[in-house]
Scaffold this active site. Structure first.
Site, PDB file in Angstrom:
ATOM      1  N   HIS A 166     -97.388 -52.790  39.456  1.00  0.00           N
ATOM      2  CA  HIS A 166     -98.702 -52.215  39.767  1.00  0.00           C
ATOM      3  C   HIS A 166     -99.294 -52.774  41.051  1.00  0.00           C
ATOM      4  O   HIS A 166    -100.238 -52.215  41.614  1.00  0.00           O
ATOM      5  CB  HIS A 166     -99.669 -52.463  38.605  1.00  0.00           C
ATOM      6  CG  HIS A 166    -100.632 -51.343  38.366  1.00  0.00           C
ATOM      7  ND1 HIS A 166    -101.301 -50.692  39.390  1.00  0.00           N
ATOM      8  CD2 HIS A 166    -101.054 -50.734  37.233  1.00  0.00           C
ATOM      9  CE1 HIS A 166    -102.081 -49.763  38.882  1.00  0.00           C
ATOM     10  NE2 HIS A 166    -101.949 -49.759  37.577  1.00  0.00           N
ATOM     11  N   ASP A 388     -90.032 -31.021  37.241  1.00  0.00           N
ATOM     12  CA  ASP A 388     -88.812 -30.429  36.699  1.00  0.00           C
ATOM     13  C   ASP A 388     -87.637 -30.838  37.573  1.00  0.00           C
ATOM     14  O   ASP A 388     -87.581 -30.488  38.751  1.00  0.00           O
ATOM     15  CB  ASP A 388     -88.962 -28.904  36.656  1.00  0.00           C
ATOM     16  CG  ASP A 388     -87.804 -28.203  35.957  1.00  0.00           C
ATOM     17  OD1 ASP A 388     -86.752 -28.846  35.750  1.00  0.00           O
ATOM     18  OD2 ASP A 388     -87.948 -27.018  35.627  1.00  0.00           O
TER      19      ASP A 388
END
Length: 446
Positions: A166, A388
């Site tokens: 992070h 996708d």
């Protein structure tokens, strides 16, 4: 891990990286260093099963290599500089092209339904085995890859888990990278001439010397500070708010607020409902101080503002504080308005003052999720279901092991348009009461 077998583990490097070419050093801000002692954020996406003829592993690795050419900071490493003269240390990111960890695994005894609806609602034994960065801390980025992926072929689907440092990137930057990766994978060749250079975070406070020096005592990790998601008293549960639930909560919250200049948002109404419900079932003393911390993208709040697409970690925690008694003695609208005020107070001036004061006396938490705090991360704005790789969009997104603790919530868009999904981690005694709370369940699907 039972049920999960690792087939291979490799390092994927940027496609055209040449040693020393375009090498960039990225300095870290107070908001980056804030995550120094925390575990990698781990998430996972469930995908449908591809055609057996599709060589998904080679496609994923080759397209990842191209994507890393664009999002090159992920392929770098942290560098730690020790300063013995004043017992401090400093960190920066060296975009040296070292590459990212890529694990290929198989779990042919595990089905998609086992992942989405585990037996008895408990975390299954195989769960940790689906993720590539268990127990890895942000400070370990000096030797560990700054982002790691694991592709696990299930009995009837594919699970792609990841762990991300992070300090290097927030959710906005990660999902931008992920979208680019899926597009490269699904379309094949990418004309990089049409891709603009990656906009790096270019904002720094004037008068601060970089890299920021932090006391050595603030960089060491206490075993007590690392919160494991496998603690027996912590349980995970997913709550879904339908578009109708959300509309009703928003209307109710705004109806209770006597303010012409402030309007409660849908998300603020949901957070107020969750906060009040969790505290109502926590058996706290009315005088107990409590907090609701919501991760916020600060890019557009700075002056001058940063580009929305700029890469990095530009997240701050908007913290609303009150007492348990005050929260419960007032209604949904009051709680939502308090959150609204806190969000509105995150101005350029306040952000700068925080950073200036932090640099004078750096303080790095051992853990982000503390007692009596609701910590809300991720965002329902992230385009999770628009990705996708070429064999179908995600079926679901799930929180993995990593930064967690009682009161941690992850917000994501629901699979149905307009819905919002909250993935919670709560103490078992609080969760049990919450699941029997009629007022809470009035607006929530479990």
């Amino acid at each position: 891990m039972a049920g999960v077998v690792v087939i291979s583990e490799t390092i994927v490097r940027p496609e055209s990286y040449e040693d020393g070419s375009d090498r960039v050093k990225i300095h870290l801000t107070p908001w980056d260093l804030f995550f120094l002692r925390t575990e990698y954020a781990q998430r996972g996406l469930v995908f449908p099963q591809p055609d057996p003829k599709t060589r998904i592993i080679s496609r994923l690795k080759s397209s990842l290599s191209v994507a890393l050419n664009i999002f090159y900071p992920f392929a770098g490493r942290l560098v730690k500089l020790d300063h013995g003269d004043d017992k401090t240390a400093a960190f920066f990111i060296d975009c040296d092209g070292s590459g990212v960890k890529f694990v290929h695994a198989s779990a042919m005894t595990v089905s998609v339904s086992d992942v989405l609806e585990p037996a008895n609602g408990t975390v299954p034994d195989f769960w940790r085995g689906l993720f590539p960065a268990n127990g890895v801390l942000s400070c370990d980025g000096v030797s560990e890859s700054l982002i790691a992926f694991q592709v696990t072929e299930l009995k009837d689907g594919v699970f792609i888990g990841y762990g991300c440092n992070h300090m290097v990137a927030d959710g906005s930057s990660f999902w931008s990278f992920f979208k680019t990766w899926t597009e490269i994978c699904s379309t094949g060749l990418l004309d990089r001439k049409k891709i603009p250079p990656l906009p790096l975070r270019g904002w720094f406070l004037g008068g601060i010397d970089y890299p920021i020096r932090v006391p050595i005592s603030e960089t060491t990790v206490s075993p007590v500070g690392v919160v494991s998601s496998s603690l027996p008293d912590l349980h995970k549960k997913i709550f879904r708010f339908t578009s109708r639930n959300i509309s009703e909560l928003k209307t109710k919250a705004n109806g209770e607020v006597d303010s012409d200049d402030r309007k409660i948002s849908s998300f603020q109404a949901i957070m107020a409902h969750m906060w009040r419900s969790i505290i109502r079932n926590s058996d706290l003393n009315p005088e107990e101080v409590i907090h609701c911390k919501i991760a916020m993208d600060m890019r557009q709040r700075l002056n001058p503002p940063l580009e929305k697409e700029c890469f990095g970690n530009v997240v701050g925690l908007a913290t609303t504080s009150t007492t348990a008694g005050e929260l419960l003695n007032n209604g949904l609208g009051w709680a939502a308005l308090e959150i609204n005020k806190t969000v509105g107070s995150q101005t350029n001036e306040k952000i700068r003052v925080f950073a200036e004061n932090w640099v004078k006396k750096p303080k790095i938490p051992n853990r982000l999720v503390e007692n009596n705090s609701l910590v809300v991360a991720s965002s329902p704005r992230f385009n999770v279901y628009g990705n996708d790789f070429g064999w179908g969009k995600p079926i679901a997104v799930r929180a993995g092991p990593g930064i967690t603790g009682h009161g941690k919530l992850l917000a994501y868009p629901g699979a149905e348009e307009g819905d919002i999904e909250l993935q919670s981690c709560l103490s078992s005694h609080v969760l049990d009461k919450l699941l029997g709370d009629a007022e809470f369940l009035l607006y929530v699907c479990v």
